[in-house]
Design a protein around this motif. Structure first.
Motif, PDB file in Angstrom:
ATOM      1  N   GLU A 531       0.825  -1.214   0.000  1.00  0.00           N
ATOM      2  CA  GLU A 531       0.000   0.000   0.000  1.00  0.00           C
ATOM      3  C   GLU A 531       0.861   1.266   0.000  1.00  0.00           C
ATOM      4  OE1 GLU A 531      -3.552   2.109   2.676  1.00  0.00           O
ATOM      5  OE2 GLU A 531      -2.741   0.150   3.223  1.00  0.00           O
ATOM      6  N   MET A 532       1.977   1.258   0.703  1.00  0.00           N
ATOM      7  CA  MET A 532       2.841   2.437   0.732  1.00  0.00           C
ATOM      8  C   MET A 532       3.364   2.757  -0.664  1.00  0.00           C
ATOM      9  SD  MET A 532       6.296   3.239   2.911  1.00  0.00           S
ATOM     10  CE  MET A 532       5.361   3.584   4.384  1.00  0.00           C
ATOM     11  N   ASP A 533       3.677   1.717  -1.430  1.00  0.00           N
ATOM     12  CA  ASP A 533       4.147   1.957  -2.795  1.00  0.00           C
ATOM     13  C   ASP A 533       3.085   2.686  -3.610  1.00  0.00           C
ATOM     14  OD1 ASP A 533       6.674   0.548  -2.523  1.00  0.00           O
ATOM     15  OD2 ASP A 533       5.469  -1.255  -2.404  1.00  0.00           O
ATOM     16  N   GLN A 534       1.825   2.285  -3.431  1.00  0.00           N
ATOM     17  CA  GLN A 534       0.755   2.966  -4.158  1.00  0.00           C
ATOM     18  C   GLN A 534       0.625   4.413  -3.700  1.00  0.00           C
ATOM     19  OE1 GLN A 534      -2.815   0.787  -4.789  1.00  0.00           O
ATOM     20  NE2 GLN A 534      -4.086   2.595  -5.082  1.00  0.00           N
ATOM     21  N   ASN A 535       0.755   4.645  -2.387  1.00  0.00           N
ATOM     22  CA  ASN A 535       0.664   6.019  -1.873  1.00  0.00           C
ATOM     23  C   ASN A 535       1.793   6.885  -2.430  1.00  0.00           C
ATOM     24  OD1 ASN A 535      -1.601   5.351  -0.373  1.00  0.00           O
ATOM     25  ND2 ASN A 535      -0.426   4.880   1.470  1.00  0.00           N
ATOM     26  N   LEU A 536       3.012   6.359  -2.426  1.00  0.00           N
ATOM     27  CA  LEU A 536       4.135   7.118  -2.975  1.00  0.00           C
ATOM     28  C   LEU A 536       3.947   7.382  -4.471  1.00  0.00           C
ATOM     29  CD1 LEU A 536       7.131   5.401  -1.132  1.00  0.00           C
ATOM     30  CD2 LEU A 536       6.305   7.738  -0.799  1.00  0.00           C
ATOM     31  N   LEU A 537       3.403   6.387  -5.161  1.00  0.00           N
ATOM     32  CA  LEU A 537       3.150   6.558  -6.592  1.00  0.00           C
ATOM     33  C   LEU A 537       2.108   7.653  -6.824  1.00  0.00           C
ATOM     34  CD1 LEU A 537       4.293   5.222  -9.125  1.00  0.00           C
ATOM     35  CD2 LEU A 537       2.320   3.685  -9.132  1.00  0.00           C
ATOM     36  N   GLU A 538       1.074   7.681  -5.975  1.00  0.00           N
ATOM     37  CA  GLU A 538       0.051   8.732  -6.082  1.00  0.00           C
ATOM     38  C   GLU A 538       0.665  10.109  -5.824  1.00  0.00           C
ATOM     39  OE1 GLU A 538      -2.956   8.716  -7.026  1.00  0.00           O
ATOM     40  OE2 GLU A 538      -3.783   6.692  -6.793  1.00  0.00           O
ATOM     41  N   ILE A 539       1.527  10.191  -4.808  1.00  0.00           N
ATOM     42  CA  ILE A 539       2.166  11.478  -4.495  1.00  0.00           C
ATOM     43  C   ILE A 539       3.011  11.947  -5.677  1.00  0.00           C
ATOM     44  CG2 ILE A 539       3.891  12.587  -3.015  1.00  0.00           C
ATOM     45  CD1 ILE A 539       2.894  10.755  -0.749  1.00  0.00           C
ATOM     46  N   LEU A 540       3.763  11.023  -6.260  1.00  0.00           N
ATOM     47  CA  LEU A 540       4.599  11.382  -7.405  1.00  0.00           C
ATOM     48  C   LEU A 540       3.754  11.879  -8.567  1.00  0.00           C
ATOM     49  CD1 LEU A 540       7.223  11.425  -9.071  1.00  0.00           C
ATOM     50  CD2 LEU A 540       6.841   8.993  -9.557  1.00  0.00           C
ATOM     51  N   THR A 541       2.745  11.112  -8.958  1.00  0.00           N
ATOM     52  CA  THR A 541       1.940  11.490 -10.129  1.00  0.00           C
ATOM     53  C   THR A 541       1.170  12.779  -9.883  1.00  0.00           C
ATOM     54  OG1 THR A 541       0.140  10.045  -9.354  1.00  0.00           O
ATOM     55  CG2 THR A 541       1.727   9.117 -10.908  1.00  0.00           C
TER      56      THR A 541
END
Length: 801
Positions: A531-541
């Motif tokens: 889930e953290m990977d998805q959150n970081l990906l959302e922050i990046l995009t």
């Protein structure tokens, strides 16, 4: 919270408290340690106390109830089982009579949400006549309008003389039971006035309310009730009723609403195509697609997508009806039981929707009920304090969780630092290829942790977010022209959810900015995601998308500023150079409503004896209006040098503007030519508001003129020139309707009367001082209100100041 008389209906999981505590991990560790010592101190006493109580419980005497009279009660529901409002009413009745051995409860559903006709009522009458021909009911409880209407027609035929208790009757009035004896009940009235006041309290910027309502019986009644309450708010709110629409049309409409709007759900059980929708189908669908908060008026809507409101309570309706029915069964005359007119409504809200639209709990009304709030420590961990082994295990678990979270936090911090560092170079990329390479590199470091990436594919999606259309997904490399099913499934999930997705070793980064040609990035590699990977990906995009949008906005703003400067440079500024040779006092001003506008003025000499002055107003605003203004101004200058009469100039310019005017824009124009040798003004009007003529003695009049037709609409329009003589000291004041139509915060127009008084009182001022005074006065009048139109003024007096 409400008083103890309030029995909580069934709602989605969540706390019913007004506020909850935020508990960090340090507090959990401290509470766990405290619980362990409390258990060691009090544990033995608790156990011994329980051992003493158990024998006493075993000696309880069970009494067999004495034989008594059996009562028959009929619960007649207007709507269907599974409809939350009806289910809560039924639950209140079942809980009251379910364990009463002296009451036989029969429950019937009329299902009038699906079919509502006199033929349906007649068929129900025949069914009940056959089904209950040998049953005598002691009391009938009728829920909602259709059941009461059915009993009013057929009670004396089916159940003669049986008392009726109603609940959930919309906006009850005594005439609804005129001539219908032995009936009482509880009123159901939505408090729409309080709900509209609540909307303005929670969203002060609201100016539009979009009301969703169908055309069924209940929908028509509720809309009528809503419209009566809405009359009080006509000066502050505009109401739009979404009726006779399909569900797709409703969703499209609410998806495009601005932040000055809210949606109010009344009833939507059937759309324009005849498709039926239950509230738990319609409300979540509308809420998900709505760009603004959704409010409601019934408690069953809560938890399905509405923010909340002052809601009618179905469970309490049923509970009050049961209390009245019991009084009748105990022998009290139904005529002696008054109808309860005060509808039980409560302020109720969904915490998740409050968070979604950034509505602070602190501004909610006092005693509001909030569902779905985060659970408190006590409810979540209360059993841990009674078992020392559990406490110890919990402490060990806490330590492990803390270590794990510390590790995740460090990784999150590093990932955020990498993203922040990379953002500084996002906008510096020289090509799309470089940007793709840079974005892939960031994801490689932050999400894949520098582990191998086996596959990377860029796509551009040109369709609507949340509605996946494979034909709108364009691969940006030949190798991806036929993507496999696994890739398409993950991309579909991302687009339909409107965000990034991670699945095992695959991820999709979704960029919402239209400025990024490659807005979908698919990656597959050697690392399993969480889930953290998805959150970081959302922050990046999100950061990349916002950076690109900000860049585009800055470019647009710079372009508008350049356009504004160009437009201002086209306007005359050195009025003395133009006015002094003609012996006049002349000045003009233009205040644009946007960066660039459509108003314009001009003053120039056509030869040594003739001075041309004009004021124009182009339809529309912004860059298109500015371009049309520049073209019109250029044509006027060109044609004025070749024609002496104003009507000839307007005729020529009009024909040239009509040509190739595919956008159907037009300009109103007042043009006058001053003859220095005669002191006369000849003028013509092309659809413009007439100027003011002010005599040297302050006498005021509107200049007579044929208003004519605006330029750019029709070809070969004939305009008329008129001539007036301006004596020394006489003046003309030419303006656009941005002056008279300037609006105050109280929605009052500046108007011609104020303008007349203003000019007459300041006639002795010089041209510049007078135009300054007019602009300043209008600005003070409209202070606090948004300028809706360009303001242009031009003042010319015969004789220098």
């Amino acid at each position: 919270m409400r008083s103890s008389a309030f029995i909580r209906p069934h709602y989605p999981s969540g706390a019913w408290s007004r506020m909850n505590f935020n508990i960090n991990r340090s507090w959990l560790v401290f509470s766990g340690l405290s619980g362990m010592f409390l258990w060691l101190w009090f544990g033995c006493g608790v156990v011994s106390s329980q051992e003493e109580d158990e024998p006493r419980q075993g000696n309880a005497v069970h009494q067999v109830p004495a034989k008594s009279r059996i009562y028959h009660v009929l619960l007649l529901n207007s709507y269907n089982q599974g409809y939350s409002w009806t289910d809560n009413e039924v639950r209140a009745v079942e809980e009251a009579f379910g364990e009463d051995v002296n009451v036989i409860l029969k429950i019937e559903y009329m299902d009038t949400k699906m079919i509502n006709s006199e033929e349906h009522f007649r068929l129900l009458k025949d069914l009940f006549a056959n089904k209950y021909r040998d049953v005598h009911f002691d009391v009938i409880i009728a829920t909602d309008d259709d059941a009461l209407r059915f009993l009013r027609h057929y009670r004396n035929t089916l159940f003669p003389g049986t008392p009726v208790v109603f609940a959930g009757i919309n906006d009850f009035e005594p005439q609804k039971i005129a001539g219908f004896e032995r009936v009482t009940g509880v009123n159901e009235r939505a408090d729409f006035r309080s709900n509209l006041e609540l909307v303005l309290r929670l969203r002060p910027e609201t100016r539009h309310v979009y009301v969703i309502v169908d055309g069924l019986t209940a929908g028509r009644l509720i809309r009528k009730e809503f419209e009566l309450a809405a009359e009080r708010f006509r000066d502050r709110l505009q109401f739009h009723y979404l009726t006779d629409l399909t569900m797709a049309q409703v969703l499209e409409r609410v998806n495009t609403l601005g932040q000055d709007a809210v949606v109010f759900y009344l009833s939507f059980f059937r759309d324009a195509d005849g498709m039926g929708f239950t509230p738990w189908e319609a409300i979540p669908l509308i809420s998900i697609n709505s760009a603004v908060p959704l409010f409601g008026q019934v408690d069953y809507m809560l938890g399905k997508g509405i923010v909340g409101g002052r809601l009618k309570n179905s469970y309490y309706q049923g509970q009050v009806a049961v209390q009245m029915a019991r009084r009748i069964l105990s022998g009290e005359r139904v005529e002696d039981i008054p109808i309860v007119m005060e509808s039980p409504n409560y302020y109720m809200f969904d915490y998740e929707q409050l968070e979604r639209f950034d509505i602070a709990a602190s501004i909610l009304p006092a005693d509001s009920i909030i569902i779905n709030e985060p659970q408190t420590f006590y409810y979540k961990y209360k059993t841990l304090i009674w078992t020392v082994l559990t406490v110890i295990a919990l402490l060990v678990g806490f330590i492990l969780v803390l270590l794990f979270n510390i590790s995740k936090r460090k990784r999150a911090q590093k990932g955020l630092q990498d993203i922040i560092g990379a953002m500084s170079s996002v906008l510096d990329q020289e090509s799309i290829g470089k940007m793709r390479e840079m974005l892939t590199g960031i994801i490689h470091r932050v999400i894949f942790l520098n582990k191998r990436i086996d596959r990377a594919a860029f796509f551009n999606y040109s369709g609507y977010w949340r509605h996946f259309d494979p034909t709108k997904l364009a691969p940006l490399s030949p190798s991806e022209e036929n993507p496999d099913d696994a890739l398409l499934r993950l991309v579909r999930r991302s687009i339909e959810n409107g965000g990034c997705s991670v699945l095992k070793h695959e991820c999709v980064a979704l960029f919402h900015s239209k400025s990024i040609p490659a807005n979908v990035l698919y990656l597959k590699g050697q690392r399993r995601f969480d889930e953290m990977d998805q959150n970081l990906l959302e922050i990046l995009t999100n950061n990349v998308s916002m950076a690109m949008e900000s860049l585009e906005k800055n470019k647009i703003q710079e372009s508008l500023e350049t356009a504004r400067k160009i437009q201002q440079n086209m306007l005359t500024k050195d009025f003395d150079r133009v006015a002094i040779p003609f012996g006049v006092d002349l000045h003009a001003q233009l205040i644009a409503a946007k960066e660039v506008g459509g108003d314009f003025y001009d003053c120039f000499a056509t030869d040594e004896d003739h001075l041309c002055v004009l004021v124009g107003d182009v339809s529309g605003k912004g860059v298109p209006a500015a371009l049309f203004m520049a073209m019109a101004k250029t044509l006027i200058r060109s044609d004025a040098e070749r024609h002496r009469h104003p009507h000839e100039i307007l005729h020529k310019v009009n024909n040239e503007l009509v040509r190739d005017n595919e956008q159907c824009m037009f300009v109103t124009l007042f043009l006058a030519i001053y003859d220095r040798s005669s002191g006369e003004f000849s003028y013509a009007n092309g659809g413009h508001n007439p100027p003011c003529r002010i005599k040297a003695n302050g006498r005021f009049s509107w200049l007579p003129a044929d208003k004519g037709v605006a330029l750019g609409i029709l070809e070969d329009v004939a305009y008329q020139s008129r001539t007036i003589a301006l004596d020394p000291g006489d003046a003309l004041f030419i303006y656009t309707d941005g002056i008279t139509e300037a609006m105050s915060t109280a929605s009052e127009l500046f108007g011609e009367e104020r303008l007349e008084k203003l000019l007459a009182g300041n006639i002795r001022l010089g041209a510049k001082e007078l135009t300054d005074r007019v602009v300043e006065t209008v600005g003070e009048f409209a202070k606090g209100a948004e300028q809706s139109d360009d303001i242009t003024v031009l003042f010319i007096r015969n004789g220098a100041a």
